[in-house]
Each structure stands twice: as structure tokens, then as C-alpha cells.
Scaffold this motif. Structure first.
Motif, short mmCIF file in Angstrom:
data_model
loop_
_atom_site.label_atom_id
_atom_site.label_comp_id
_atom_site.label_asym_id
_atom_site.label_seq_id
_atom_site.Cartn_x
_atom_site.Cartn_y
_atom_site.Cartn_z
N PHE A 1 -9.05 3.88 7.43
CA PHE A 1 -9.34 2.90 8.47
C PHE A 1 -9.24 1.52 7.84
CE2 PHE A 1 -11.38 6.72 10.06
CZ PHE A 1 -11.04 6.71 11.40
N ASP A 2 -8.42 0.67 8.44
CA ASP A 2 -8.19 -0.64 7.85
C ASP A 2 -9.32 -1.61 8.20
OD1 ASP A 2 -7.72 -1.62 10.42
OD2 ASP A 2 -5.55 -1.69 10.20
N ALA A 3 -9.14 -2.88 7.84
CA ALA A 3 -10.17 -3.90 8.07
C ALA A 3 -10.44 -4.13 9.55
CB ALA A 3 -9.76 -5.21 7.40
N ARG A 4 -9.51 -3.72 10.41
CA ARG A 4 -9.69 -3.85 11.86
C ARG A 4 -10.22 -2.56 12.48
NH1 ARG A 4 -3.87 -5.08 13.71
NH2 ARG A 4 -3.51 -3.50 12.07
N GLU A 5 -10.54 -1.56 11.65
CA GLU A 5 -11.02 -0.24 12.08
C GLU A 5 -9.93 0.59 12.73
OE1 GLU A 5 -13.79 1.02 11.21
OE2 GLU A 5 -14.94 -0.72 10.58
N LEU A 6 -8.66 0.33 12.39
CA LEU A 6 -7.55 1.09 12.93
C LEU A 6 -7.14 2.20 11.97
CD1 LEU A 6 -5.28 -1.71 14.45
CD2 LEU A 6 -7.01 -0.29 15.60
N LEU A 7 -6.92 3.37 12.53
CA LEU A 7 -6.55 4.56 11.75
C LEU A 7 -5.11 4.45 11.26
CD1 LEU A 7 -7.47 7.47 10.89
CD2 LEU A 7 -6.48 8.25 13.07
N ASN A 8 -4.90 4.73 9.98
CA ASN A 8 -3.56 4.71 9.43
C ASN A 8 -3.37 5.81 8.40
OD1 ASN A 8 -3.88 3.52 6.51
ND2 ASN A 8 -5.07 2.13 7.80
N ILE A 9 -2.12 6.06 8.06
CA ILE A 9 -1.76 6.94 6.96
C ILE A 9 -0.99 6.10 5.96
CG2 ILE A 9 -0.39 8.95 6.27
CD1 ILE A 9 -1.02 10.23 8.93
N GLN A 10 -1.30 6.26 4.68
CA GLN A 10 -0.72 5.39 3.65
C GLN A 10 0.30 6.13 2.79
OE1 GLN A 10 -4.00 3.54 1.53
NE2 GLN A 10 -4.97 2.88 3.43
N ASP A 11 1.24 5.34 2.28
CA ASP A 11 2.25 5.91 1.38
C ASP A 11 2.69 4.84 0.39
OD1 ASP A 11 4.01 7.70 0.21
OD2 ASP A 11 4.71 8.46 2.13
N TYR A 12 3.49 5.26 -0.58
CA TYR A 12 3.96 4.38 -1.64
C TYR A 12 5.47 4.28 -1.72
CZ TYR A 12 -0.77 4.40 -3.65
OH TYR A 12 -2.12 4.25 -3.85
N ILE A 13 6.19 5.19 -1.08
CA ILE A 13 7.64 5.26 -1.25
C ILE A 13 8.34 4.76 0.00
CG2 ILE A 13 9.61 6.76 -1.74
CD1 ILE A 13 7.60 6.50 -4.02
N ASP A 14 9.22 3.78 -0.17
CA ASP A 14 10.04 3.26 0.91
C ASP A 14 11.47 3.75 0.70
OD1 ASP A 14 11.42 1.90 2.85
OD2 ASP A 14 10.94 -0.11 2.10
N ASP A 15 11.90 4.72 1.53
CA ASP A 15 13.25 5.27 1.37
C ASP A 15 14.21 4.72 2.42
OD1 ASP A 15 12.53 6.57 3.69
OD2 ASP A 15 13.12 8.57 3.02
N THR A 16 13.84 3.60 3.04
CA THR A 16 14.76 2.96 3.99
C THR A 16 15.77 2.08 3.28
OG1 THR A 16 13.30 1.04 4.34
CG2 THR A 16 12.97 2.96 5.78
N VAL A 17 15.67 2.00 1.97
CA VAL A 17 16.62 1.24 1.15
C VAL A 17 17.19 2.17 0.09
CG1 VAL A 17 15.48 -0.97 1.54
CG2 VAL A 17 14.74 0.47 -0.36
N ASP A 18 18.30 1.76 -0.48
CA ASP A 18 18.96 2.53 -1.52
C ASP A 18 19.15 1.65 -2.75
OD1 ASP A 18 20.34 4.43 -2.96
OD2 ASP A 18 22.26 4.08 -1.93
N PRO A 19 18.51 1.99 -3.88
CA PRO A 19 17.67 3.18 -4.07
C PRO A 19 16.29 3.00 -3.47
CG PRO A 19 17.68 1.87 -6.05
CD PRO A 19 18.64 1.20 -5.12
N ALA A 20 15.62 4.13 -3.19
CA ALA A 20 14.25 4.09 -2.69
C ALA A 20 13.35 3.42 -3.72
CB ALA A 20 13.76 5.51 -2.40
#
Length: 204
Positions: A135-154
């Protein structure tokens, strides 16, 4: 026989949540949406199988009066996990207490994917790998990740928060439900009934 199954389920659930021993006060989950029919609706635990609960879209919390009948949830965290970015929140487990004859057991939420769809169901069920959320600072539910594969290379960047929540009509275990759903990837959900939402935590 059923009681034996439930006891086994409870044991599995206990082991799943054992490492996340710090539990929050109970709270409601409320949807925020540009769709006025959906905006302000609560998420309520709904039966979807043996000891399996989904997150069905329900009625709106009353401004005044009783909240009996609305589902409450809790957030389990671990003191051993460092919070790298307080703005997007500490990761932990979203839990629901399954109450039955002679037992009250906390079940963790996990995403249940469909092979033929990019829409997944958040379910509270034993025996599955739990899905960490925050839950972020606004109390909104999120899922977190570290890898951005929308670019090459990820690239490894983050952690960053994802808010890919939708309200969708789905078909599961022979029934049709309107439930909270998660969409994999950046593209819109292929289910045409899906409506974009955010999920707000409101303490009871």
C-alpha cells in the motif's frame, strides 16, 4: 472428511503466512474508478471453491450506520524486510480470515492466471504461492517489481509500483462473478467487460 480437509488446509495456510507475522488492523478495500457505478464500491470475499475466496465487487460503504456484512482484510508484513521506497510502500501479504466451524485461519492472496488470457484473479486459497503486495503513501494497493522488459535490453530499475487493477466479469468454477482482476503487461485487458480501478485501503 470435510473437517479433515479443512484442518489440512489450515495447516498449509499457517505455513504460507508464517514469515509475515506482523498483522495490521482490519480494513475495507474500496474501488476508485471514473465509472461512477463502480466508484466507491467495496470488495467483499466471495466463495469460489473449497476454502477459496475471491474479491467480488459489492455495495458501497454507508456514510453513516452499520458496516456489518462488509468484508475486512488485513496486511501481514515482516520486520526483517527492508522498505526501499516508503512512497510506494512496504511489501507484505493481503490476508483474509476464513471462519468456519471450530477454526479461524488467515489466508494470503495469490494471483491465479488463465493461460488463454492476460487477466488474472486474486484469490485467497491455501497451498499456492502468495503474491506480495503493498500500500503506497496514498493507501493504494500495488504490486512491485524491479525488471523493465519494455526496452531492449531489459533493465533492473526500481522497485517500481504497478497498479494494473480492473473490475471484470469473469467465469470461474462454473459461475460468473464481477471481481477484482489483475492484468499482466501494459496492454489493455482482453476481457471486454473490464473497467480500470484503483484499490483504496480504508481502516475499519
Amino acid at each position: 472428511m470435510l473437517s479433515t480437509i479443512l484442518l489440512g488446509i489450515c495447516a498449509l495456510t499457517a505455513s504460507v503466512t508464517a514469515q509475515y507475522t506482523t498483522q495490521s488492523d482490519p480494513f475495507y478495500l474500496v474501488l476508485l474508478s471514473e465509472d461512477l457505478q463502480v466508484n466507491g464500491s467495496t470488495l467483499n470475499a466471495c466463495h469460489e471453491g473449497a476454502a477459496i475466496e475471491g474479491l467480488c465487487v459489492g455495495s458501497k460503504l454507508p456514510l453513516n450506520g452499520t458496516t456489518t456484512g462488509f468484508s475486512t482484510f488485513q496486511f501481514n508484513t515482516s520486520e526483517s524486510i527492508t522498505v526501499p521506497n516508503p512512497d510506494i510502500g512496504e511489501t507484505g501479504l493481503l490476508t483474509f480470515t476464513l471462519r468456519g466451524s471450530g477454526f479461524n485461519e488467515s489466508e494470503a492472496m495469490s494471483l491465479y492466471p488463465y493461460t488463454a488470457s492476460n487477466v488474472a484473479l486474486p484469490l485467497f486459497q491455501p497451498g499456492y504461492s502468495q503474491t506480495p503486495v503493498a500500500f503506497d503513501a496514498r493507501e493504494l494497493l500495488n504490486i512491485q517489481d524491479y525488471i523493465d522488459d519494455t526496452v531492449d535490453p531489459a533493465v533492473a530499475a526500481g522497485p517500481f509500483a504497478l497498479y494494473r487493477w480492473y473490475s471484470c466479469k469473469v467465469y470461474y468454477t462454473g459461475y460468473r462473478y464481477t471481481v477484482l482482476s489483475w492484468v499482466y503487461g501494459k496492454y489493455p485487458p482482453q476481457n471486454p467487460t473490464c473497467c480500470k480501478v484503483d484499490v483504496l485501503r480504508v481502516f475499519a
